[in-house]
Write an enzyme that holds these catalytic residues in place. Structure first.
Site, mmCIF file in Angstrom:
data_model
loop_
_atom_site.group_PDB
_atom_site.id
_atom_site.type_symbol
_atom_site.label_atom_id
_atom_site.label_comp_id
_atom_site.label_asym_id
_atom_site.label_seq_id
_atom_site.Cartn_x
_atom_site.Cartn_y
_atom_site.Cartn_z
ATOM 1 N N ASP A 127 1.836 -9.933 -1.901
ATOM 2 C CA ASP A 127 2.994 -9.078 -1.629
ATOM 3 C C ASP A 127 4.332 -9.772 -1.836
ATOM 4 O O ASP A 127 5.355 -9.101 -1.998
ATOM 5 C CB ASP A 127 2.925 -8.563 -0.184
ATOM 6 C CG ASP A 127 1.736 -7.645 0.051
ATOM 7 O OD1 ASP A 127 1.159 -7.162 -0.942
ATOM 8 O OD2 ASP A 127 1.391 -7.418 1.220
ATOM 9 N N LYS A 146 1.602 -3.287 -4.443
ATOM 10 C CA LYS A 146 1.298 -4.344 -3.481
ATOM 11 C C LYS A 146 0.116 -3.903 -2.618
ATOM 12 O O LYS A 146 0.300 -3.301 -1.564
ATOM 13 C CB LYS A 146 2.529 -4.667 -2.656
ATOM 14 C CG LYS A 146 3.680 -5.243 -3.484
ATOM 15 C CD LYS A 146 4.872 -5.611 -2.634
ATOM 16 C CE LYS A 146 6.027 -6.122 -3.489
ATOM 17 N NZ LYS A 146 5.731 -7.357 -4.223
ATOM 18 N N CYS A 165 -5.509 2.108 -4.913
ATOM 19 C CA CYS A 165 -5.059 2.795 -3.707
ATOM 20 C C CYS A 165 -6.034 3.934 -3.405
ATOM 21 O O CYS A 165 -5.917 5.020 -3.975
ATOM 22 C CB CYS A 165 -3.640 3.340 -3.909
ATOM 23 S SG CYS A 165 -2.922 4.051 -2.426
ATOM 24 N N CYS A 172 0.832 -1.204 0.000
ATOM 25 C CA CYS A 172 0.000 0.000 0.000
ATOM 26 C C CYS A 172 0.867 1.255 0.000
ATOM 27 O O CYS A 172 1.053 1.908 1.032
ATOM 28 C CB CYS A 172 -0.965 0.021 1.175
ATOM 29 S SG CYS A 172 -2.238 1.290 0.961
#
Length: 533
Positions: free
Chosen positions: A421, A429, A464, A285
């Protein structure tokens, strides 16, 4: 280390680190037992980390996790089995040593024979169609997607933790929007029906023999392997951080136990200097470091104290966000909150009691170290592939699992896939990436079981939701190369501009989509793209 000798065979201690293992060997110990479930508290070394170092030192290691305050007879039997099988003397540890002491007493009382199977090894003698390493978002979603397509698959998930987290919610916890418990559930409650849950840590791979090696030295065999163990948060990479984390005004939304402390610090700060840091990529993130800043600023703005707070954002990168289309909207908020941006400024040390952080900053061709005073600091730790991945045959030069970016199949082993990840693909990720990857991996795994090549591909999608203020989000959605991949028409949600509808998506819609959709194999807006379609 504080070591208490119980008898000639076993001693106990509080939590140890990988750095203690060599000393334990020098003291004559031949084996180590970990009695803590992974993830009990922030910064706790994983069993895999300790086990890998024990194996490197020529010592035996077994993970016999027992939940504090809920130790069962089966835990005692598992401890007895381990003690009967391991070479003495043995060092057992937990958080304080009390749990290990109790388990040792229970083991002594039960005196269970070594021939009884250990819980960690319940898959050791069986060859599964599919073995998944990691029971986080990616692992559970992939298992659920596989079972939706073929309910008769024999499948095992190797996962030591008893707790499952909705980690995207931790930013909202730190921002005072969610309460921490809503992001946490028991692992048993999200494990798909029909899957064998192997409560153990993986310590290595033997892909030539189709085996996953567990920390107790046993193995689990597979026809196809899916590796998704997540990413390592390297709190120890910043000197002084672990010792002060969660106190002395030092916090991070990257931990379940720490995010509430972020909220406490933000609500208690009425003036002074607040620092927010971002380490070098890759991190999970990538927008989370600045989301912490925006959500803090919006609370200070509402409280009327923002003009008295010097807000600084220190990022090791050279830009605010890696996809240029979203930067103008973010800069409007940087200016609104009067936040000072410090590019190519990497946190390299912290002194919590004194309230100083040390940054390494690029100045032309030179690098200089600068000390900054703080009244609050939000730290994002450097992140790497897990140790047992980096040292395995599956690793790329980066340390992450080497995969083809489109099919997510390993570059050298045709029956190995990776996602989430820990894989080497260059996507962001994020949980949203894993949501898109899981169905792709599922259909490609089924093809591999039939001896066929991959049939689906992944475009690098990641999302995001940048929480720029209370009630508004810049919804960044993009794929490989920074290509914009919006899920909605721009008349509904323009992802490059702050939106209240995007906030509704993050605040209200995505959590139930995660728990009741993604983890259940419901591929809402995530159907796999078939190659050639």
């Amino acid at each position: 280390m504080q070591i208490t000798r119980l008898n000639e065979r076993i001693s106990v201690s509080p939590q140890i680190t990988s750095g203690d293992v060599a000393e334990l060997k020098a003291l004559g110990f031949r084996a180590i037992i970990c009695n803590r479930p992974d993830g009990e508290e922030q910064g706790q070394p994983s069993a895999a980390e300790i086990g890998a170092e024990a194996l490197a030192q020529g010592m035996a290691f077994v993970h016999v996790p027992a939940v504090s305050g809920a130790v069962t007879d089966s835990d005692g039997a598992a401890m007895a089995n381990a003690l009967a099988a391991l070479p003495a003397p043995v060092l057992a540890y937990c958080r304080s040593g009390a749990r290990s002491t109790r388990l040792a007493a229970m083991a002594d009382a039960s005196a269970a024979p070594a021939s009884q199977p250990e819980p960690a090894g319940n898959g050791a003698c069986r060859i599964y169609d599919v073995v998944i390493v990691g029971g986080g978002s990616a692992g559970i979603a992939t298992a659920a997607s596989l079972l939706k397509r073929r309910s008769d698959l024999s499948m095992a998930i190797i996962e030591p933790s008893e707790v499952h987290y909705y980690q995207p919610g931790w930013t909202m916890v730190g921002g005072g929007v969610f309460d921490a418990p809503v992001t946490r559930r028991a692992q048993k409650d999200v494990m798909p029906d029909g899957v064998d849950w192997i409560r153990a840590s993986a310590s290595g791979f033997a892909p030539e023999d189709d085996r996953v090696i567990l920390c107790d030295g046993s193995d689990v065999r597979y026809r196809v392997l899916v590796a998704c163990p997540g990413i390592k948060l390297d709190w120890d990479a910043i000197p002084g951080l672990r010792e002060t984390l969660g106190r002395n005004n030092v916090t991070s939304n990257y931990g379940y136990d720490l995010a509430p402390y972020t909220r406490k610090l933000v609500d208690g700060l009425e003036g002074g200097r607040a620092l927010f840091t971002q380490p070098p990529m890759p991190i999970k993130c990538a927008g989370a470091p600045q989301k912490a800043m925006y959500l803090s600023c919006t609370r200070w703005e509402k409280a009327g104290v923002l003009p008295r707070i010097d807000v600084q954002f220190h990022t090791a990168g050279a830009v605010l966000f890696g996809v240029p289309a979203y930067v103008p909207a973010l800069m409007e908020y940087v200016e609104r909150y009067n936040a000072h941006l410090n590019f190519e400024s990497k946190l390299v040390g912290i002194d919590g009691p004194s309230g100083f952080a040390t940054f390494e900053q690029k100045r032309g061709d030179q690098r200089a170290r600068v000390e900054e005073r703080f009244d609050m600091i939000h730290v994002v730790p450097p992140q790497t592939a897990p140790d047992f991945i980096r040292s395995s045959p599956l690793a790329a030069a980066s340390g992450f699992i080497d995969v083809d970016e489109a099919t997510l199949r390993h570059s050298r082993y045709a029956n190995v896939f990776a996602l989430g990840d820990a894989c080497s693909a260059s996507n962001a990720k994020t949980m949203a990436a894993a949501r898109k990857q899981a169905p792709v991996v599922a259909v490609n795994v089924l093809a591999a079981l039939e001896g066929k090549p991959p049939v689906a591909d992944y475009d690098g999608y990641g999302s995001c939701p940048l929480t720029v203020e209370s009630g508004k989000i810049v919804l960044a959605e993009f794929g490989y190369g920074g290509k914009l991949l919006p899920s909605f028409p721009t008349w509904l949600i323009d992802g490059t501009r702050p939106s209240r509808l995007s906030w509704l998506l993050k605040d209200t819609i995505l959590p139930p989509v995660y728990w009741h959709g993604m983890l259940k194999g419901r591929e809402w807006m995530a159907r796999p793209h078939m190659i050639g379609a």
